[in-house]
Design a protein around this motif. Sequence first.
Motif: not given
Lengths: 147, 84
Positions: A67-70, A98-99, A118-119
């Motif tokens: 994942v990356v940060h949004a 948010a990921l 997104p998460i």
Amino acid sequence: MTDSDSDKLITFQSSRFGQQKVERSAIVHVMGGMIGFPVEIDYVLIEYSPPFYWFHSVQNPNLAFVVVHADEFGEDYLSLLPTEEASLDITADTQIAALVVVTVQPVSQDSTANLKAPIIINTATGNARQVILDNQSLEVKTPLFSV
Amino acid sequence: MLVLTRKPGQSLFIGEDIKVSVMEIRGNQVRVGILAPPTVRIYREEIYTQILEENKEASEFSHLGASELKGALSTWKIRKPDGS
């Protein structure tokens, strides 16, 4: 006043990284699990190769997402994230993280990001959910890298 | 699967908390209204399936070991949606 339980270290197994120790308070509870993975609820964020993290299941040693940060996708994307999410007790004032899940391809340059789902994490409670956004222009397979 | 027949304006309940109503029928399209608690997720099947498949693909990358992945990912710069 200290809450010794939240400082407690939890140990879990990772098939990729071996035994991991994390603080209990660092665990993210994904309500209903990641879509398609309803059994695994608890995940931790593990730093990897900045800006990439692993979002690693605590329950399943084999289950992890890159994942990356949004934030990586700029203000335009951040402005599309929900400001309210009743199931997470999120309102406009709530601090969220948010990921975005990355799908790594064998040719890494072809890797994509799922901007559609997104998460969203309520950072105070640790509760999270993978939210499918309504916006029609968001793609499940958004090319991740510049040419 | 339970199959019921409803006319526009009629509804059905799923459990105590979810109400599904047929709002109108236009040609070959049915407009459906759903009343449910905010914690209940509602998705069009095709988009849900698409996300599910993407998650499954994303969770599997045995073709690259973790250390190779690290090297591969660091080579590239993330592009912003506006193209920058």
